[in-house]
Design a protein around this motif. Structure first.
Motif, mmCIF file in Angstrom:
data_model
loop_
_atom_site.group_PDB
_atom_site.id
_atom_site.type_symbol
_atom_site.label_atom_id
_atom_site.label_comp_id
_atom_site.label_asym_id
_atom_site.label_seq_id
_atom_site.Cartn_x
_atom_site.Cartn_y
_atom_site.Cartn_z
ATOM 1 N N PRO A 178 0.809 -1.231 0.000
ATOM 2 C CA PRO A 178 0.000 0.000 0.000
ATOM 3 C C PRO A 178 0.836 1.272 0.000
ATOM 4 O O PRO A 178 0.321 2.345 -0.333
ATOM 5 N N LEU A 179 2.093 1.173 0.404
ATOM 6 C CA LEU A 179 2.972 2.337 0.328
ATOM 7 C C LEU A 179 3.475 2.546 -1.091
ATOM 8 O O LEU A 179 3.535 3.670 -1.590
ATOM 9 N N VAL A 180 3.816 1.449 -1.748
ATOM 10 C CA VAL A 180 4.311 1.543 -3.123
ATOM 11 C C VAL A 180 3.207 2.006 -4.067
ATOM 12 O O VAL A 180 3.443 2.825 -4.979
ATOM 13 N N PHE A 181 1.991 1.514 -3.847
ATOM 14 C CA PHE A 181 0.873 1.893 -4.712
ATOM 15 C C PHE A 181 -0.427 1.782 -3.920
ATOM 16 O O PHE A 181 -0.973 0.688 -3.765
ATOM 17 N N PRO A 182 -0.944 2.895 -3.390
ATOM 18 C CA PRO A 182 -2.182 2.861 -2.591
ATOM 19 C C PRO A 182 -3.416 2.686 -3.474
ATOM 20 O O PRO A 182 -4.074 3.651 -3.866
ATOM 21 N N SER A 183 -3.728 1.461 -3.784
ATOM 22 C CA SER A 183 -4.770 1.150 -4.763
ATOM 23 C C SER A 183 -6.113 1.783 -4.456
ATOM 24 O O SER A 183 -6.788 2.300 -5.349
ATOM 25 N N MET A 184 -6.519 1.743 -3.195
ATOM 26 C CA MET A 184 -7.864 2.189 -2.894
ATOM 27 C C MET A 184 -8.008 3.685 -3.131
ATOM 28 O O MET A 184 -8.998 4.146 -3.694
ATOM 29 N N GLY A 185 -7.016 4.460 -2.721
ATOM 30 C CA GLY A 185 -7.067 5.886 -3.004
ATOM 31 C C GLY A 185 -7.085 6.177 -4.485
ATOM 32 O O GLY A 185 -7.812 7.062 -4.961
ATOM 33 N N VAL A 186 -6.288 5.427 -5.250
ATOM 34 C CA VAL A 186 -6.238 5.611 -6.701
ATOM 35 C C VAL A 186 -7.588 5.286 -7.323
ATOM 36 O O VAL A 186 -8.113 6.038 -8.159
ATOM 37 N N MET A 187 -8.191 4.188 -6.913
ATOM 38 C CA MET A 187 -9.463 3.788 -7.513
ATOM 39 C C MET A 187 -10.585 4.757 -7.165
ATOM 40 O O MET A 187 -11.437 5.064 -8.005
ATOM 41 N N PHE A 188 -10.600 5.255 -5.933
ATOM 42 C CA PHE A 188 -11.622 6.243 -5.581
ATOM 43 C C PHE A 188 -11.406 7.536 -6.349
ATOM 44 O O PHE A 188 -12.378 8.198 -6.751
ATOM 45 N N ALA A 189 -10.159 7.930 -6.575
ATOM 46 C CA ALA A 189 -9.900 9.152 -7.347
ATOM 47 C C ALA A 189 -10.370 8.999 -8.791
ATOM 48 O O ALA A 189 -10.991 9.910 -9.355
ATOM 49 N N LEU A 190 -10.093 7.846 -9.393
ATOM 50 C CA LEU A 190 -10.545 7.608 -10.765
ATOM 51 C C LEU A 190 -12.068 7.600 -10.834
ATOM 52 O O LEU A 190 -12.671 8.140 -11.773
ATOM 53 N N ALA A 191 -12.699 6.993 -9.823
ATOM 54 C CA ALA A 191 -14.160 6.972 -9.785
ATOM 55 C C ALA A 191 -14.724 8.377 -9.623
ATOM 56 O O ALA A 191 -15.726 8.741 -10.246
ATOM 57 N N GLY A 192 -14.072 9.195 -8.804
ATOM 58 C CA GLY A 192 -14.533 10.562 -8.624
ATOM 59 C C GLY A 192 -14.431 11.371 -9.906
ATOM 60 O O GLY A 192 -15.322 12.171 -10.228
ATOM 61 N N ALA A 193 -13.339 11.168 -10.652
ATOM 62 C CA ALA A 193 -13.180 11.873 -11.921
ATOM 63 C C ALA A 193 -14.270 11.486 -12.908
ATOM 64 O O ALA A 193 -14.863 12.341 -13.583
ATOM 65 N N GLN A 238 -3.199 6.430 6.255
ATOM 66 C CA GLN A 238 -3.634 6.007 4.929
ATOM 67 C C GLN A 238 -4.241 7.164 4.150
ATOM 68 O O GLN A 238 -3.996 7.321 2.946
ATOM 69 N N ALA A 239 -5.038 8.009 4.820
ATOM 70 C CA ALA A 239 -5.668 9.136 4.145
ATOM 71 C C ALA A 239 -4.622 10.117 3.622
ATOM 72 O O ALA A 239 -4.684 10.563 2.466
ATOM 73 N N LEU A 240 -3.647 10.459 4.439
ATOM 74 C CA LEU A 240 -2.623 11.427 4.044
ATOM 75 C C LEU A 240 -1.732 10.860 2.944
ATOM 76 O O LEU A 240 -1.432 11.538 1.956
ATOM 77 N N TRP A 241 -1.289 9.620 3.124
ATOM 78 C CA TRP A 241 -0.425 9.003 2.111
ATOM 79 C C TRP A 241 -1.157 8.871 0.774
ATOM 80 O O TRP A 241 -0.609 9.186 -0.285
ATOM 81 N N SER A 242 -2.404 8.446 0.819
ATOM 82 C CA SER A 242 -3.169 8.211 -0.413
ATOM 83 C C SER A 242 -3.424 9.508 -1.164
ATOM 84 O O SER A 242 -3.242 9.572 -2.388
ATOM 85 N N VAL A 243 -3.833 10.557 -0.461
ATOM 86 C CA VAL A 243 -4.166 11.801 -1.159
ATOM 87 C C VAL A 243 -2.908 12.432 -1.738
ATOM 88 O O VAL A 243 -2.934 13.002 -2.840
ATOM 89 N N GLY A 244 -1.779 12.334 -1.046
ATOM 90 C CA GLY A 244 -0.538 12.852 -1.600
ATOM 91 C C GLY A 244 -0.098 12.085 -2.828
ATOM 92 O O GLY A 244 0.315 12.675 -3.843
ATOM 93 N N PHE A 245 -0.207 10.767 -2.773
ATOM 94 C CA PHE A 245 0.175 9.913 -3.892
ATOM 95 C C PHE A 245 -0.721 10.189 -5.098
ATOM 96 O O PHE A 245 -0.251 10.330 -6.237
ATOM 97 N N VAL A 246 -2.025 10.276 -4.858
ATOM 98 C CA VAL A 246 -2.981 10.534 -5.936
ATOM 99 C C VAL A 246 -2.734 11.900 -6.559
ATOM 100 O O VAL A 246 -2.815 12.070 -7.791
ATOM 101 N N ALA A 247 -2.427 12.885 -5.732
ATOM 102 C CA ALA A 247 -2.166 14.228 -6.257
ATOM 103 C C ALA A 247 -0.997 14.217 -7.237
ATOM 104 O O ALA A 247 -1.039 14.874 -8.285
#
Length: 428
Positions: free
Chosen positions: A79-94, A304-313
């Motif tokens: 989840p550190l290398v690739f936070p899948s859940m944050g990525v998938m929610f971001a794609l869904a939001g777009a 998880q929230a902070l890491w995911s949003v930074g990675f997605v950004a």
């Protein structure tokens, strides 16, 4: 050593482990329950022409692959290398923001139509198997509640019910139902995001900074100040915590689709996002540590929230918006397109394939030649994955066509794109 299943329900890790009778030493790592599906079967189109954005298709395919690997191996660093859940929610939001150019009620209804039928089919199979294994109204001592909670299999506003332990399937571990069903938290969270998206998009357009920051503030307040309320508020807490943990990723995807990220100076996101990730990682390192267990970021919502949003950004800042594949990646078009076309089915059924692989491997331990020469193979989680992938392919082939029906497309058993005649495979 030998592969079997063990369960922990924090989020999305359900690791395959070795039964006590055959393993040399226990595996103490706690596991989480995720998943992976991701956004239902569409790609987020390129905003300027309305075609498919292959970059976002690729991100979704990588996210699904990471979910499967995580559930099989339970590697805490994935989840550190690739936070899948944050990525998938971001794609869904777009994708949701793009769709909301149409009337909101019709968009929400369309999203539910795409999501719910595949889940209903999955639920019908899981409920039938559990009842066959002895689950029923008397299992929890509250028959009325048992029947009422089944409604969450129809509309997953909360986690659908399942049996913690069941017998009756031979070599399959008694926790098989929990292992297969717990990852449905993702579909529950996705449903709530869809329902709130019209309001979120309106708020984002009027108050972009406040709207993006609100979920992060919410998850910090909930988990830093009121974490002991989790057991008091139960399902309400569960829904609110997941909504807050990944809400910033969903809203960031909407902001990307709206073009809001392009309105800020180009240096801001690549400067600020790593600092947010560092804050999440620092928080993770300050958590209580069990020396026998690797600290898993998915067990700590704030981190998880902070890491995911930074990675997605960072991913959205880089976003090249490929309408066509770069030549080195063109060879992966078929697999990526297939995963995107069957994203819901892959997410729903991947854990069932991993659980079912174990009893298929178990009998090999009783074959003297195999035991004497290939114990290393039988004990390897790579072998479990190797057995599970064809099972997953069979499950997707059997049930995946319902995604086409739900999307009002002609059903296809294998939506693998054909290569045009005379077209050579890209080199490199």
């Amino acid at each position: 050593m030998h592969a079997s299943t063990g369960l922990d329900r924090n989020r999305d890790t359900i690791q395959l482990r070795v039964p006590a009778a055959l393993r040399a030493e226990p595996n103490p790592e706690p596991q989480e329950s995720e998943p992976q599906e991701s956004e239902p079967q569409e790609s987020v189109p390129a905003s300027h022409k309305g075609g498919r954005d292959r970059y976002l298709d690729l991100l979704r395919a990588l996210a699904l692959a990471r979910v499967v690997l995580y559930h099989n191996f339970g590697w805490f660093w994935l989840p550190l290398v690739f936070p899948s859940m944050g990525v998938m929610f971001a794609l869904a939001g777009a994708l949701m923001a793009r769709s909301l150019s149409r009337p909101a009620l019709g968009v929400v209804r369309g999203r539910l139509r795409r999501l719910l039928p595949p889940m209903w089919l999955f639920g019908a199979v899981m409920i039938a198997l559990q009842i066959f294994a002895g689950w029923g109204p008397q299992a929890e001592g509250h028959p009325t509640w048992w029947w009422s909670k089944l409604a969450f299999w129809i509309l997953p506003l909360s986690t659908p019910p399942y049996a913690d332990e069941l017998s009756g399937f031979g070599l399959v571990e008694h926790t098989w139902a929990a292992q297969v069903i717990v990852p449905l938290w993702y579909l529950r969270a996705y449903l709530w995001y869809v329902l709130f998206s019209p309001l979120l998009l309106r708020a984002l357009r009027r108050f972009p900074v406040a709207t993006l920051s609100a979920p992060l503030a919410m998850v910090i307040v909930m988990n830093a100040l009121f974490a002991d309320q989790e057991f008091v508020y139960g399902r309400v807490w569960e829904n609110a915590n997941d909504f807050a943990t990944f809400g910033a990723c969903w809203i960031l995807g909407m902001a990307h689709q709206e073009g809001l990220l392009r309105k800020i100076p180009q240096y801001v996101l690549p400067s600020v996002a790593p600092l947010i990730m560092v804050a999440g990682f620092w928080y993770l390192q300050t958590r209580p540590v069990d020396p026998t267990v690797a600290t898993d970021i998915e067990s700590w919502p704030i981190a998880q929230a902070l890491w995911s949003v930074g990675f997605v950004a960072i991913l959205l800042h880089v976003s090249p918006s490929w309408e066509r594949w770069p030549r080195p990646l063109e060879r992966w078009n078929g697999l990526v397109s297939l995963l995107n076309a069957r994203a819901v089915s892959v997410y729903l059924w991947h854990q069932a394939a991993l659980v079912a692989a174990v009893p298929l491997i178990d009998p090999l331990w009783s074959v003297p030649f195999v035991y004497a020469n290939f114990r290393w193979l039988l004990a390897s989680q790579w072998f479990t994955l190797l057995v599970a992938l064809p099972l997953l392919g069979l499950l997707v082939l059997t049930f995946g066509w319902l995604e086409d029906v739900a999307a009002k497309r002609s059903p296809r058993l294998l939506p693998y794109p054909r290569r045009g005649r005379g077209r050579r495979r890209a080199a490199g």
